[in-house]
Enzyme design. Structure first.
Site, PDB file in Angstrom:
ATOM      1  N   SER A  26      -0.505   0.831   2.307  1.00 16.04           N
ATOM      2  CA  SER A  26      -1.055   0.818   0.951  1.00 16.04           C
ATOM      3  C   SER A  26      -0.417  -0.354   0.234  1.00 16.04           C
ATOM      4  CB  SER A  26      -0.700   2.121   0.229  1.00 16.04           C
ATOM      5  OG  SER A  26      -0.961   2.026  -1.152  1.00 16.04           O
ATOM      6  N   TYR A  35       5.433   9.070  -2.594  1.00 12.80           N
ATOM      7  CA  TYR A  35       4.294   8.455  -1.915  1.00 12.80           C
ATOM      8  C   TYR A  35       4.548   6.971  -1.649  1.00 12.80           C
ATOM      9  CZ  TYR A  35      -0.348   6.595  -1.010  1.00 12.80           C
ATOM     10  OH  TYR A  35      -1.415   5.942  -0.443  1.00 12.80           O
TER      11      TYR A  35
END
Length: 265
Positions: free
Chosen positions: A141, A154
């Site tokens: 990501s 995360y």
């Protein structure tokens, strides 16, 4: 390229980027093994994917439980299926300030985003090395390059995924195996609902969300080209380029402003 008889395994394949990736593999003739937690969602995904004329095997596993990652590998071996491409797509986040979030949920997310990914990579990479062929796509990501207030765990897990992928790629550089990290930004999937993140400023800006089909195409093309990583989307490329020139504490502050609840304006 003739992909007849080849299999791609995709985790979290029933929606979002994972489902779009599955459609791309099926379009190019790959048979599929798809896995997710929900049997009904797997069945619905299979109904769509088999229209491409490929075999689609569904295996329901809950990869929040790292033991089920080992079980997934065992089930596939028992079926006599050789995985040519592994796509570690499954992942989740949790939204909120770290001192107020649920530690048990965060530990489960670490197991999903890191432990199960490492287990599946270990198992299938070992097989790939034995035959000197294979591809692995790991969903990192843009979060992997950015400290992320309100999503600290995360962002931390995705930093692991990117570092891990780049390290194993270097270890296997003299083989015919390639590892690729896909780095999307904010994408129009169910991720934010599952993360209880719908109140975040960044999510409420719908125009900023990428189409999961576009993200999947970027990842698929990079994987097939043997690239080490791809940042999906021009805006995200620019954000990472700027972050590389900015002190981490300022990047963290900028992300805090973007990701805090809209109600705090």
């Amino acid at each position: 390229m003739d992909n007849k008889g080849k299999y791609a395994l995709i985790t979290g394949a029933t929606s979002g980027i994972g489902f779009e990736l599955a459609k791309l593999f099926a379009r190019d003739g790959y048979n599929l093994v798809i896995t997710a937690r929900d049997e009904t969602e797997l069945s619905n995904a299979r109904t769509t994917l088999i229209e491409s004329g490929v075999e689609v095997v569904t295996i329901a596993k809950d990869l929040f439980d790292r033991e089920q990652a080992f079980a997934l590998y065992a089930d596939i071996k028992q079926l006599g299926i050789e995985i040519d491409v592994l796509v570690n797509n499954a992942g989740q986040g949790v939204y909120g300030q770290f001192d107020k979030t649920d530690i048990d949920r965060e530990l489960m997310i670490i197991d999903l985003n890191i432990a199960s990914l490492v287990i599946l990579t270990k198992c299938f990479l070992t097989d790939m090395i034995a035959r000197n062929s294979g591809k692995i796509l790991n969903l990192a990501s843009v979060a992997s390059k950015l400290p992320g207030p309100w999503q600290a765990v995360y962002h931390g897990t995705k930093a692991f995924v990117l570092s891990f992928t780049e390290a194993i790629r270097e270890e296997t550089k003299d083989t015919e195996i390639t590892l690729t990290a896909l780095m999307p930004g904010v994408t129009d999937t169910d991720f934010f609902n599952k993360a209880d993140m719908l109140d975040s400023k960044v999510v409420q800006d719908e125009d900023a969300m990428a189409d999961p089909a576009d993200v999947a195409k970027d990842g698929y093309d990079a994987l097939m080209a043997g690239k080490d990583k791809v940042i999906s989307g021009l805006k995200n490329k620019l954000q990472i380029a700027m972050a590389n020139l900015t002190p981490d504490r300022l990047v963290a502050h900028q992300l805090n402003e973007q990701q805090k609840p809209a109600s705090q304006e």
